[in-house]
Design an enzyme around this catalytic site. Structure first.
Site, PDB file in Angstrom:
ATOM      1  N   ASN A   1      64.656   7.748  -2.127  1.00 51.06           N
ATOM      2  CA  ASN A   1      64.760   6.765  -3.426  1.00 51.06           C
ATOM      3  C   ASN A   1      63.480   5.989  -3.927  1.00 51.06           C
ATOM      4  O   ASN A   1      63.203   6.224  -4.912  1.00 51.06           O
ATOM      5  CB  ASN A   1      65.940   5.949  -3.114  1.00 51.06           C
ATOM      6  CG  ASN A   1      67.283   6.455  -3.309  1.00 51.06           C
ATOM      7  OD1 ASN A   1      67.299   7.649  -3.838  1.00 51.06           O
ATOM      8  ND2 ASN A   1      68.117   5.741  -2.690  1.00 51.06           N
TER       9      ASN A   1
ATOM     10  N   LYS B   1      57.568   8.151  -8.450  1.00 51.49           N
ATOM     11  CA  LYS B   1      57.320   9.123  -9.303  1.00 51.49           C
ATOM     12  C   LYS B   1      57.573   8.865 -10.628  1.00 51.49           C
ATOM     13  O   LYS B   1      56.628   9.174 -11.560  1.00 51.49           O
ATOM     14  CB  LYS B   1      58.002  10.316  -8.844  1.00 51.49           C
ATOM     15  CG  LYS B   1      57.786  11.728  -9.635  1.00 51.49           C
ATOM     16  CD  LYS B   1      58.967  12.702  -9.181  1.00 51.49           C
ATOM     17  CE  LYS B   1      59.482  13.543 -10.414  1.00 51.49           C
ATOM     18  NZ  LYS B   1      60.486  14.315 -10.116  1.00 51.49           N
TER      19      LYS B   1
ATOM     20  N   TYR C   1      64.979   6.448  15.028  1.00 46.30           N
ATOM     21  CA  TYR C   1      63.745   5.802  14.392  1.00 46.30           C
ATOM     22  C   TYR C   1      62.713   6.503  14.241  1.00 46.30           C
ATOM     23  O   TYR C   1      62.052   6.765  13.311  1.00 46.30           O
ATOM     24  CB  TYR C   1      63.800   4.359  15.038  1.00 46.30           C
ATOM     25  CG  TYR C   1      62.673   3.520  14.516  1.00 46.30           C
ATOM     26  CD1 TYR C   1      62.848   2.598  13.446  1.00 46.30           C
ATOM     27  CD2 TYR C   1      61.407   3.314  15.301  1.00 46.30           C
ATOM     28  CE1 TYR C   1      62.199   1.960  12.876  1.00 46.30           C
ATOM     29  CE2 TYR C   1      60.522   2.455  14.731  1.00 46.30           C
ATOM     30  CZ  TYR C   1      60.690   1.682  13.734  1.00 46.30           C
ATOM     31  OH  TYR C   1      59.791   0.683  13.200  1.00 46.30           O
TER      32      TYR C   1
END
Ligand code: UDX
Length: 362
Positions: free
Chosen positions: A190, A196, A236
């Site tokens: 996201n 972008k 993680y």
């Protein structure tokens, strides 16, 4: 005869007049007594009323004064007292997004960028972040705080993105491994999508844990690591590894400018007391006179950097032209046992003992 009759008539008239006069005088007297009485009772009433009004007023005053005092205090605290902020011209001032900006590292980064004069938007879902870490900026014209989870898309206009959102302490990220994976994968996608769309540069807060259980010491950036993809820390470690992969995919395919910081152990103010990492654990245990929980043999090594050094490193990297990953940490390594000894010496005899424990977190 006539004169007698006249005399009687006159005296009769006089008697009537006398009676009338007497009646009138009596009436006038009664009226004046009544008037005085009314006047007096009016005055009396007025003074009673004035008296009770005074009493009420002073009672009100007694109650209101402390409230006024409180309002004055509040007004003083609102005419804030923000930390000093540099003035930057429109050309030099950047709109900066910090995801995880209310966390331990994020809030110190927020402080630096605010004081440098930039416009800072902090996005945090407050899983491990705390509003109190950034509350001293709330209301400042250059600051905005958004309660948002990066797993959901975010549409704002910014020039730079520091993407720090993710639990970073082993007990925290292992508490909900799926959420940790979603944050580091979907959350990073996201943020790269946002970068972008608006043409922003993105810095990813990666970790020394991408090296896993390293077979090389110290680890340089070109070491590929030694990670167990299904181990207890995998959510993680692998989450951050794929987040790095995503950054370079967006760079190559979409031309997004990316920076990757591999952050090593960090300490400083605003670490949560129950963070679960070794620094806060040992200090807390020592202060409470409890034995320090050394996991495993204690011969594993770590290096600890102070949070302001890390923050300076993050800002320097963001504004550099280095797009390959960069390790950020203190190069001086110590064993966990040495570190426990140091804390013990600093805190004194109360925090004197070590409790060797076999943990899943070597
Ligand atoms: O109470 C404790 C806690 C930790 N430890 C040990 O101390 C060492 C450091 O552990 P921490 O939990 O503080 O942190 P780790 O080094 O394992 O991971 C951390 O490192 C770098 C960051 O980027 C990561 O976000 C974070 O996971 C480990 O060997 C651990 O086993 C103890 O001996 N006792």
């Amino acid at each position: 005869m006539v004169s007698k009759a006249l005399l009687r008539l006159v005296s009769a008239v006089n008697r009537r007049r006398m009676k009338l006069l007497l009646g009138l005088a009596l009436l006038a007297y009664v009226a004046s007594v009544w008037g005085n009485f009314v006047n007096m009772s009016f005055l009396l009433n007025r003074s009673i009323q004035e008296n009770s009004e005074l009493k009420i007023e002073s009672k009100i005053e007694e109650i209101v004064e402390p409230l006024r005092e409180k309002i004055r205090d509040l007004e003083k605290s609102f005419t804030q007292k923000y930390p000093p902020v540099k003035f930057l011209s429109e050309k030099d001032r950047k709109r900066i997004l910090i995801t995880g900006g209310a966390g331990f590292v994020g809030s110190h980064l927020t402080d630096k960028l605010m004081m440098d004069g930039h416009e800072v938007t902090v996005v945090d879902n407050f899983f491990t972040g705390r509003k109190r870490n950034v509350e001293h900026w709330i209301g400042h014209e250059n600051f905005e705080l958004i309660n948002h989870d990066v797993v959901e898309p975010l549409y704002i206009e910014v020039d730079q993105i520091y993407h720090l959102a993710s639990p970073a302490s082993p007990p925290n990220y292992m508490y909900n491994p799926i959420k940790t994976l979603k944050t580091n994968t979907i959350g990073t996608l996201n943020m790269l999508g946002l970068a972008k769309r608006v043409g922003a540069r993105l810095l990813l807060a990666s970790t020394s844990e991408v090296y896993g259980d390293p077979e090389v010491h110290p680890q340089s950036e070109d070491y590929w690591g030694h990670v167990n993809p299904i181990g207890p820390r995998a959510c993680y470690d692998e989450g951050k590894r794929v987040a790095e992969t995503m950054c370079y995919a967006y760079m190559k395919q979409e031309g997004v400018e990316v920076r990757v910081a591999r952050i090593f152990n960090t300490f400083g103010p605003r670490m949560h007391m129950n963070d679960g990492r070794v620094v806060s654990n040992f200090i807390l245990q020592a202060l409470q006179g409890e034995p320090l929980t050394v996991y495993g043999s204690g011969s594993q090594t770590r290096a600890f950097q102070y949070v302001s050094d890390l923050v300076n490193g993050l800002v320097a990297l963001m504004n550099s032209n280095v797009s390959s990953p960069v390790n950020l940490g203190n190069p001086e390594e110590h064993t966990i046992l040495e570190f426990a000894q140091l804390i013990k010496n600093l805190v004194g005899p109360a925090g004197g003992r070590f409790k060797q424990s076999n943990s899943l977190l070597p």
